[in-house]
Design a protein around this motif. Structure first.
Motif, PDB file in Angstrom:
ATOM      1  N   TYR A 123       0.858  -1.180   0.000  1.00  0.00           N
ATOM      2  CA  TYR A 123       0.000   0.000   0.000  1.00  0.00           C
ATOM      3  C   TYR A 123       0.901   1.239   0.000  1.00  0.00           C
ATOM      4  N   ILE A 124       0.492   2.232  -0.760  1.00  0.00           N
ATOM      5  CA  ILE A 124       1.263   3.482  -0.820  1.00  0.00           C
ATOM      6  C   ILE A 124       0.336   4.642  -0.490  1.00  0.00           C
ATOM      7  N   LEU A 125       0.714   5.422   0.505  1.00  0.00           N
ATOM      8  CA  LEU A 125      -0.089   6.585   0.889  1.00  0.00           C
ATOM      9  C   LEU A 125       0.180   7.745  -0.061  1.00  0.00           C
ATOM     10  N   ASP A 126      -0.886   8.424  -0.479  1.00  0.00           N
ATOM     11  CA  ASP A 126      -0.703   9.562  -1.392  1.00  0.00           C
ATOM     12  C   ASP A 126      -0.180  10.802  -0.685  1.00  0.00           C
ATOM     13  N   ASP A 127      -0.035  10.744   0.607  1.00  0.00           N
ATOM     14  CA  ASP A 127       0.462  11.794   1.500  1.00  0.00           C
ATOM     15  C   ASP A 127      -0.647  12.750   1.911  1.00  0.00           C
ATOM     16  N   THR A 128      -0.668  13.027   3.189  1.00  0.00           N
ATOM     17  CA  THR A 128      -1.621  13.993   3.727  1.00  0.00           C
ATOM     18  C   THR A 128      -1.176  15.405   3.336  1.00  0.00           C
ATOM     19  N   PRO A 129      -2.105  16.347   3.247  1.00  0.00           N
ATOM     20  CA  PRO A 129      -1.742  17.708   2.808  1.00  0.00           C
ATOM     21  C   PRO A 129      -0.753  18.373   3.760  1.00  0.00           C
ATOM     22  N   ILE A 161      -9.091   2.556   6.967  1.00  0.00           N
ATOM     23  CA  ILE A 161      -9.637   1.217   7.207  1.00  0.00           C
ATOM     24  C   ILE A 161     -11.062   1.116   6.665  1.00  0.00           C
ATOM     25  N   LEU A 162     -11.844   2.193   6.794  1.00  0.00           N
ATOM     26  CA  LEU A 162     -13.207   2.178   6.258  1.00  0.00           C
ATOM     27  C   LEU A 162     -13.199   1.965   4.749  1.00  0.00           C
ATOM     28  N   SER A 163     -12.205   2.524   4.065  1.00  0.00           N
ATOM     29  CA  SER A 163     -12.137   2.419   2.605  1.00  0.00           C
ATOM     30  C   SER A 163     -11.340   1.206   2.132  1.00  0.00           C
ATOM     31  N   ASN A 164     -10.577   0.573   3.038  1.00  0.00           N
ATOM     32  CA  ASN A 164      -9.722  -0.552   2.651  1.00  0.00           C
ATOM     33  C   ASN A 164      -9.820  -1.635   3.727  1.00  0.00           C
ATOM     34  N   SER A 165     -10.966  -2.284   3.802  1.00  0.00           N
ATOM     35  CA  SER A 165     -11.224  -3.254   4.858  1.00  0.00           C
ATOM     36  C   SER A 165     -10.263  -4.439   4.813  1.00  0.00           C
ATOM     37  N   ASN A 166      -9.694  -4.721   3.627  1.00  0.00           N
ATOM     38  CA  ASN A 166      -8.776  -5.854   3.514  1.00  0.00           C
ATOM     39  C   ASN A 166      -7.491  -5.645   4.317  1.00  0.00           C
ATOM     40  N   LEU A 167      -7.209  -4.411   4.688  1.00  0.00           N
ATOM     41  CA  LEU A 167      -6.037  -4.142   5.515  1.00  0.00           C
ATOM     42  C   LEU A 167      -6.146  -4.820   6.874  1.00  0.00           C
ATOM     43  N   SER A 168      -7.346  -4.941   7.379  1.00  0.00           N
ATOM     44  CA  SER A 168      -7.546  -5.492   8.720  1.00  0.00           C
ATOM     45  C   SER A 168      -7.725  -7.005   8.716  1.00  0.00           C
ATOM     46  N   GLN A 169      -7.723  -7.606   7.549  1.00  0.00           N
ATOM     47  CA  GLN A 169      -7.957  -9.054   7.453  1.00  0.00           C
ATOM     48  C   GLN A 169      -6.656  -9.846   7.637  1.00  0.00           C
ATOM     49  N   SER A 196      -3.752  11.455  13.305  1.00  0.00           N
ATOM     50  CA  SER A 196      -3.371  10.091  12.960  1.00  0.00           C
ATOM     51  C   SER A 196      -4.559   9.149  13.094  1.00  0.00           C
ATOM     52  N   ARG A 197      -5.323   9.322  14.153  1.00  0.00           N
ATOM     53  CA  ARG A 197      -6.515   8.487  14.353  1.00  0.00           C
ATOM     54  C   ARG A 197      -7.559   8.756  13.274  1.00  0.00           C
ATOM     55  N   PHE A 198      -7.733  10.015  12.939  1.00  0.00           N
ATOM     56  CA  PHE A 198      -8.714  10.399  11.919  1.00  0.00           C
ATOM     57  C   PHE A 198      -8.375   9.761  10.576  1.00  0.00           C
ATOM     58  N   VAL A 199      -7.104   9.859  10.167  1.00  0.00           N
ATOM     59  CA  VAL A 199      -6.690   9.300   8.878  1.00  0.00           C
ATOM     60  C   VAL A 199      -6.796   7.782   8.894  1.00  0.00           C
ATOM     61  N   VAL A 240      -0.617  -3.668  -5.650  1.00  0.00           N
ATOM     62  CA  VAL A 240      -0.326  -2.337  -5.113  1.00  0.00           C
ATOM     63  C   VAL A 240      -1.614  -1.531  -5.047  1.00  0.00           C
ATOM     64  N   LYS A 241      -1.862  -0.934  -3.904  1.00  0.00           N
ATOM     65  CA  LYS A 241      -3.063  -0.120  -3.703  1.00  0.00           C
ATOM     66  C   LYS A 241      -2.664   1.248  -3.161  1.00  0.00           C
ATOM     67  N   ILE A 242      -3.171   2.298  -3.798  1.00  0.00           N
ATOM     68  CA  ILE A 242      -2.910   3.661  -3.311  1.00  0.00           C
ATOM     69  C   ILE A 242      -3.935   4.009  -2.237  1.00  0.00           C
ATOM     70  N   LEU A 243      -3.455   4.403  -1.077  1.00  0.00           N
ATOM     71  CA  LEU A 243      -4.330   4.863   0.005  1.00  0.00           C
ATOM     72  C   LEU A 243      -4.507   6.368  -0.152  1.00  0.00           C
ATOM     73  N   ARG A 244      -5.714   6.758  -0.535  1.00  0.00           N
ATOM     74  CA  ARG A 244      -5.960   8.165  -0.891  1.00  0.00           C
ATOM     75  C   ARG A 244      -6.558   8.904   0.306  1.00  0.00           C
ATOM     76  N   THR A 245      -5.811   9.915   0.763  1.00  0.00           N
ATOM     77  CA  THR A 245      -6.218  10.637   1.973  1.00  0.00           C
ATOM     78  C   THR A 245      -6.502  12.113   1.732  1.00  0.00           C
ATOM     79  N   THR A 246      -6.111  12.617   0.580  1.00  0.00           N
ATOM     80  CA  THR A 246      -6.271  14.060   0.329  1.00  0.00           C
ATOM     81  C   THR A 246      -7.712  14.499   0.494  1.00  0.00           C
TER      82      THR A 246
END
Length: 646
Positions: free
Chosen positions: A539-545, A638-646, A630-633, A594-600
């Motif tokens: 997983y690759i984070l797109d980076d927070t602003p 996890i809500l958008s990528n439930s497979n992370l918790s599996q 950190s908690r907010f992001v 590879v999955k992009i974790l989009r946080t912007t």
């Protein structure tokens, strides 16, 4: 003659060197260099050498007074220091008092505490020693220290205390003034050369590595007084050449020396020797007569001391209140205001008191300076007087807003990372090892990157309760060709327990670290390929602003002096993100695992990016998440990528 500190010589009037308008012109060049550097550092990258010009001038004038009066049996310590007090204290007292009063209404508790500390240091003329223990003159924090510039006044005053005593002792022992001046000059200069690379901050602020600059002026004063024929008998062309070379050296120093230079070191010879050559040339030299003695430069030179005192607090307070570099227009207004305040101070504060012969003036000024210093010290001891209204203005839930609080939470709630080999190479924060994991035992999910990976860990560690999450970070671009990350990627690749890799970095700033013979896309793909060979989910984070202002601007408001904002135009981060997001998108398209974790989108809409959400502050500095953030992001990831918790 017996020179002492008592009233015996209190009534003697010290003789002073004949007024030279060209020296005021030199002062003008010095102060304008410093002012322009502080306001527009890219215009004159070496403008800070103006202070070195001042040092030589001060050494020359002060030593001329000391040497001449000792030789005439008319020197009085009381008269000498009394004149120093009446020259320096009046405007300095006004500036210190105004800074304190403004800070009372404008600064938060931590800011006001630091101001109090520097107020006490400035009043005691030890600012250079205090700043030496804090940080460097050119670091980012320097912009938010309104009394930073008083370091040079500390060096000068320390010289004024020590040098008259040494000169008097030399005179009593019948030592040659030039021999004494040059001997100490040489030792001080050599210390400067030896230490400038090993301890740059100490060399910049330390009196023992700066006194040589003032002693250049002292040595020149001796030659002017007692070997004047060496200079007076020079042909006009030689004097003209001396002043031209001197002005050229100063010009080169201002334009070629930068804050990255090993300064003072050898570099400081350019402005100091240049200044000495100009002074040595005398009033008859063409540069001195036609350039330095023109009315405009002389006028600026006359107000140079109050201008120096006023300009930096105005620029620094602007920076503090806006929490970013003020716009050019705002900086120009500050400089114009500094000129006005300097002229008013010169006319109505300095001139009326400087030449007063009443001894009570000296005593009153000295007493007031002690009082100001005590006020500053008490402010520091009382942690910035938190009872002030502005110190308690809050508009959002602050959570944690500092790096210390953030890392203290890590220490209290998480375990030091394994394996030990990785932990030993971890980056430090003071005495903290920056390598943690959520539970004891082998980790199965690892976050790799820089501090933008670190700030993600807290939230993911708490959200992924059935996982053992850890993070391995370095200050660099997380790619396999970066030697800093060699041990980390080897550990991750060879550890079969690690099934999930999350990569996060301050991408927009790290792109410059890509090898010149490659590209970001190629380097990232090589890294992905290596991880793919070992069957990692990536997983690759797109980076927070990142924002253009401090969280303090978001947290505090309610005072007309705090210029409040909690949002940035979306284009501010958007332009930076555009430099790398297409590469991340392409990597995701050609790599199935590879999955992009989009946080912007969690922070930004079409028009603005927001540092706070639902009344809660999410950042601890312009680009690092707080505990809340950190908690907010993590929750939204996890809500958008439930497979992370599996």
């Amino acid at each position: 003659m017996t020179v002492n500190l008592n009233q015996q010589h209190a009534d003697k009037q010290l003789s002073h060197p004949k007024y030279r308008p060209d020296i005021d012109g030199l002062r003008a060049i010095a102060v304008l260099s410093v002012v322009i550097f502080h306001a527009f550092p890219t215009w004159v990258k070496g403008g800070f050498v103006g202070v070195d010009i001042f040092f030589v001038i001060s050494g020359f004038l002060i030593s001329t007074i000391i040497f001449e009066n000792l030789s005439k049996d008319s020197f009085s310590f009381f008269e000498f220091y009394s004149r120093r007090v009446k020259r320096i204290y009046p405007v300095l007292l006004v500036v210190l008092s105004v800074c304190f009063l403004f800070g009372w209404f404008a600064l938060l508790a931590d800011e006001f505490k630091i101001l109090g500390k520097h107020l006490a240091a400035g009043a005691g003329f030890v600012s250079n020693l205090v700043l030496w223990s804090e940080s460097g003159y050119f670091d980012n924090a320097a912009d938010t220290k309104p009394l930073l510039h008083l370091w040079s006044l500390g060096v000068e005053e320390q010289f004024y205390i020590i040098w008259p005593l040494l000169a008097w002792f030399a005179w009593k022992k019948k030592f040659n003034f030039l021999w004494v001046s040059f001997s100490i000059l040489l030792v001080s200069f050599l210390l400067n050369i030896v230490q400038v690379h090993s301890n740059a901050t100490a060399t910049f602020y330390s009196p023992q590595t700066r006194f040589w600059e003032l002693l250049i002026g002292s040595s020149l004063a001796y030659v002017k007084l007692f070997k004047s024929d060496l200079l007076d008998n020079l042909p006009p062309n030689a004097k003209n050449l001396s002043s031209v070379i001197g002005l050229t050296l100063i010009g080169l120093a201002v334009t070629t020396i930068t804050k990255e230079s090993a300064f003072p070191g050898w570099w400081a010879l350019m402005p100091t020797v240049g200044t000495a050559l100009i002074i040595a040339a005398g009033m008859g030299a063409w540069v001195n007569q036609k350039v330095l003695s023109n009315k405009i430069l002389v006028w600026v030179g006359l107000i140079s001391f109050p201008l120096y005192l006023w300009h930096w607090p105005l620029l620094s307070f602007e920076h503090i209140l806006i929490s970013e570099l003020p716009t050019p227009k705002v900086r120009i207004i500050a400089i114009l205001a500094a000129f006005v305040l300097a002229w008013l101070s010169y006319q109505f504060v300095e001139k009326p008191l400087r030449f007063r012969k009443d001894k009570k003036v000296t005593i009153i000024l000295f007493s007031l300076m002690i009082a100001v210093g005590l006020v500053g010290y008490v402010t520091y001891l009382k942690d910035g007087l938190k009872s002030r209204e502005v110190a308690n203005l809050q508009v959002v839930n602050q959570g944690d807003v500092g790096h210390d609080e953030f890392r203290e939470y890590y220490q209290a709630h998480f375990k030091l990372c394994t394996p030990l080999a990785i932990r030993k190479e971890a980056l430090p924060w003071k005495d903290t090892v920056r390598c943690f994991q959520s539970k004891e035992g082998q980790i199965d999910t690892v976050i790799i990157g820089d501090s933008h990976a670190e700030h993600l860990f807290l939230g993911l560690a708490e959200e992924l309760k059935n996982k053992n999450v850890g993070y391995y970070i370095k200050s660099g671009l997380p790619i396999i060709s970066n030697k800093e990350f060699s041990a980390i990627f080897n550990e991750v690749a060879n550890n079969q327990k690690i099934t999930t890799v999350i990569m996060s970095s301050y991408w927009s700033q790290r792109l410059k670290e890509v090898p010149t013979d490659s590209s970001f896309k190629n380097e990232l793909q090589k890294t992905i390929n290596m991880l793919n060979k070992h069957n990692k989910n990536i997983y690759i984070l797109d980076d927070t602003p990142n924002f253009s202002f401090s969280p303090k601007n978001c947290k505090f408001s309610g005072s007309y002096l705090r210029w409040h904002t909690c949002e940035d135009e979306a284009t501010f981060f958007g332009k930076q993100k555009a430099r790398y997001i297409h590469t991340l998108d392409d990597i995701e398209k050609v790599n199935l695992n590879v999955k992009i974790l989009r946080t912007t989108q969690l922070f930004c809409d079409e028009n603005f990016c927001y540092m706070a959400k639902n009344g809660e502050l999410l950042y601890r500095d312009p680009n690092h998440l707080s505990i809340n953030g950190s908690r907010f992001v993590a929750k939204n990831i996890i809500l958008s990528n439930s497979n992370l918790s599996q």
